[in-house]
Design an enzyme around this catalytic site. Structure first.
Site, short mmCIF file in Angstrom:
data_model
loop_
_atom_site.label_atom_id
_atom_site.label_comp_id
_atom_site.label_asym_id
_atom_site.label_seq_id
_atom_site.Cartn_x
_atom_site.Cartn_y
_atom_site.Cartn_z
N LYS A 114 0.75 -1.21 0.08
CA LYS A 114 0.06 0.04 -0.21
C LYS A 114 0.94 1.38 -0.01
O LYS A 114 0.36 2.30 -0.62
CB LYS A 114 -1.18 -0.15 1.01
CG LYS A 114 -2.06 -0.98 0.85
CD LYS A 114 -3.30 -0.64 1.67
CE LYS A 114 -4.62 -1.52 1.45
NZ LYS A 114 -5.41 -1.50 2.46
N LYS A 229 -3.09 -9.15 -8.47
CA LYS A 229 -4.51 -9.26 -8.10
C LYS A 229 -5.54 -8.16 -8.61
O LYS A 229 -5.06 -7.15 -8.49
CB LYS A 229 -4.92 -9.56 -6.67
CG LYS A 229 -4.34 -8.37 -5.67
CD LYS A 229 -5.09 -8.64 -4.30
CE LYS A 229 -4.97 -7.33 -3.57
NZ LYS A 229 -5.53 -7.23 -2.37
N LYS A 232 -9.54 -2.98 -5.97
CA LYS A 232 -10.35 -1.79 -6.03
C LYS A 232 -9.62 -0.41 -6.36
O LYS A 232 -10.30 0.52 -6.92
CB LYS A 232 -10.91 -1.65 -4.43
CG LYS A 232 -11.88 -2.64 -4.00
CD LYS A 232 -12.25 -2.14 -2.61
CE LYS A 232 -12.02 -3.68 -1.50
NZ LYS A 232 -12.50 -3.22 -0.17
P1 TYM Z 1 -10.85 -6.16 1.56
O1 TYM Z 1 -12.04 -5.14 1.79
O2 TYM Z 1 -9.58 -5.52 0.65
O3 TYM Z 1 -11.44 -7.21 0.70
C1 TYM Z 1 -12.74 -7.91 1.07
C2 TYM Z 1 -12.34 -9.57 0.75
O4 TYM Z 1 -12.15 -9.69 -0.85
C3 TYM Z 1 -11.13 -10.38 -0.88
N1 TYM Z 1 -10.39 -10.27 -2.10
C4 TYM Z 1 -10.08 -10.84 -3.21
N2 TYM Z 1 -10.31 -12.16 -3.25
C5 TYM Z 1 -10.06 -12.65 -4.40
N3 TYM Z 1 -9.37 -12.16 -5.37
C6 TYM Z 1 -9.27 -10.91 -5.39
N4 TYM Z 1 -8.52 -10.11 -6.44
C7 TYM Z 1 -9.66 -10.20 -4.22
N5 TYM Z 1 -9.34 -8.86 -3.68
C8 TYM Z 1 -9.92 -8.98 -2.44
C9 TYM Z 1 -10.07 -10.36 0.30
O5 TYM Z 1 -9.11 -11.34 0.37
C10 TYM Z 1 -11.23 -10.06 1.37
O6 TYM Z 1 -11.84 -11.43 1.90
N6 TYM Z 1 -8.57 -6.41 5.80
C11 TYM Z 1 -9.76 -6.92 5.16
C12 TYM Z 1 -11.03 -6.32 5.69
C13 TYM Z 1 -11.20 -7.10 7.34
C14 TYM Z 1 -11.52 -8.21 7.63
C15 TYM Z 1 -11.67 -8.37 8.88
C16 TYM Z 1 -11.73 -9.53 6.92
C17 TYM Z 1 -11.13 -6.16 8.36
N7 TYM Z 1 -11.45 -6.91 9.31
C18 TYM Z 1 -11.82 -9.50 9.60
C19 TYM Z 1 -12.07 -10.53 7.70
C20 TYM Z 1 -12.04 -10.77 9.04
C21 TYM Z 1 -9.83 -6.16 3.86
O7 TYM Z 1 -9.13 -5.15 3.54
O8 TYM Z 1 -10.45 -6.82 2.74
#
Ligand code: TYM
Length: 364
Positions: A114, A229, A232
């Site tokens: 990041k 990957k 967003k």
């Molecule tokens: P975030 O918001 O970036 O992404 C949400 C979920 O989407 C999955 N993901 C993907 N899976 C497959 N291919 C991709 N290209 C891809 N991009 C994103 C992520 O792995 C995630 O499951 N830190 C976390 C949010 C969070 C969280 C938590 C998750 C905060 N607290 C507690 C689980 C438990 C995050 O930034 O996800």
């Protein structure tokens, strides 16, 4: 009735949710509702670790809740809430900060990603060398180090500390597993480490949960670059298919997606672009990857992409129809009910944590 094991997961209300988020996370949550007690969160405290426009953040928070519901999260089965509505997340995050080490967090690849520093500098060293052979290895390493130091000096503390708050989310609810995409596994590992460390110091308090990652949707790659990957925050909208993309525009993105050399439809590691597109086809079209490959035996990329574009567009049309049928008020009502349920669970856990740490309890 025997209680079911629990799971918890969340998504940040930042940027456009895309089919990677859907296939890596949300899609598996839907099925898990059958066998687990499920808790899903919109993690707004995490979103503000990078600057957010307040009105936009509010809009996106409700949008994510509607996306959960439209995708098939059933509020009668699952607890759905906004992270900032349950103050225990921030409180436990603070307590866990006191047992987390700088070294734990310095290892986190997402933080480095990041702020734009490389996890491995080998490629950069080789490139620098080939561009200017008069430089010594020490010069090159010093340049890289100075550059990285500058980026670290200006990085937000919240961004660095982000995985500790995520550990708090995970540990508050005595969950068995965390269903996430591949990129979050390292963060779940940290939650496991902190749970063990806390238990060792203060006595058995937290369950040590597992990360739950699907085989095929775990890492959906960018359509414009299959080595990174889908994200967003990608700079080009040709990187991703957003869940709210106009279906016709999404078709164009598929037709423009990068492909590998060759002409056959093969599912292989040395064809990363094709492998990614086949994964998307398989997951959205409810076919196995073998079935997709068999369907295109003897056909070329254009046929394959045209059909994939249809599969993606059909999925988006159905999804967006359900999304539009949910009003903001309905979503807010569900989120408020969810926060009440989550608060009950979280406050019980926090009472135990405060007692273990040695805080004087409040008068009732
Ligand atoms: P975030 O918001 O970036 O992404 C949400 C979920 O989407 C999955 N993901 C993907 N899976 C497959 N291919 C991709 N290209 C891809 N991009 C994103 C992520 O792995 C995630 O499951 N830190 C976390 C949010 C969070 C969280 C938590 C998750 C905060 N607290 C507690 C689980 C438990 C995050 O930034 O996800």
């Amino acid at each position: 009735m025997k209680s079911q094991p629990r799971i918890f997961s969340g998504i940040q209300p930042s940027g456009n949710l895309h089919i990677g988020n859907y296939l890596g996370a949300i899609k598996q949550w839907i099925d898990l509702q059958q066998t687990y007690e499920t808790i899903f969160c919109v993690v707004d405290l995490h979103a503000i670790t990078v600057p957010q426009d307040p009105d936009e953040l509010r809009r996106r928070t409700i949008e994510i809740a509607k996306i959960y519901l439209a995708a098939g999260i059933d509020p009668n089965r699952s607890t759905l809430f906004v992270q900032s509505h349950v103050h225990e997340h921030a409180e436990l995050g603070w307590i866990l900060n006191t047992i987390a080490r700088m070294g734990d967090l310095e290892k986190m690849t997402q933080f480095k990603d990041k702020i734009g520093i490389k996890v491995s500098h080998l490629g950069e060293i080789a490139r620098n060398w080939s561009e200017d052979i008069s430089k010594t290895k020490e010069d090159i390493l010093n340049e890289i180090w100075n550059n990285d130091s500058r980026k670290i000096e200006t990085a937000g503390v919240g961004l660095f500390d982000y995985p500790v708050l995520m550990a708090a989310d995970i540990l508050l609810y005595d969950i068995a597993a965390v269903p996430v995409g591949d990129d979050q596994v390292q963060h779940v590992e940290l939650a496991r480490t902190l749970a063990r460390r806390f238990n060792k110091r203060f006595g058995e308090t937290f369950i040590v949960p597992e990360a739950k990652v699907q085989k095929e949707g775990a890492r959906i790659m960018g359509l414009d670059n299959p080595m990174k990957k889908m994200s967003k925050s990608a700079s080009s909208e040709y990187n991703y298919i957003a869940l709210m993309d106009d279906p016709e525009a999404a078709k164009k993105k598929i037709m423009k997606a990068v492909t590998d050399s060759g002409s056959e439809i093969l599912y292989a590691d040395d064809k990363p672009a094709l492998k990614n597109l086949i994964n998307i086809y398989s997951l959205l079209g409810a076919l196995s990857t073998e079935e997709v490959v068999a369907r295109y035996a003897g056909k070329g990329y254009v046929d394959f992409k045209r059909d994939l574009a249809e599969v993606v567009a059909r999925f988006l049309v159905g999804f967006q129809e359900k999304f539009r049928a949910i009003s903001d008020d309905e979503a807010l009502r569900i989120l408020h009910d969810g926060a009440r349920k989550a608060r009950e669970m979280a406050s019980r856990k926090m009472r135990e944590v405060r007692e273990k740490v040695g805080f004087v309890s409040e008068m009732d």
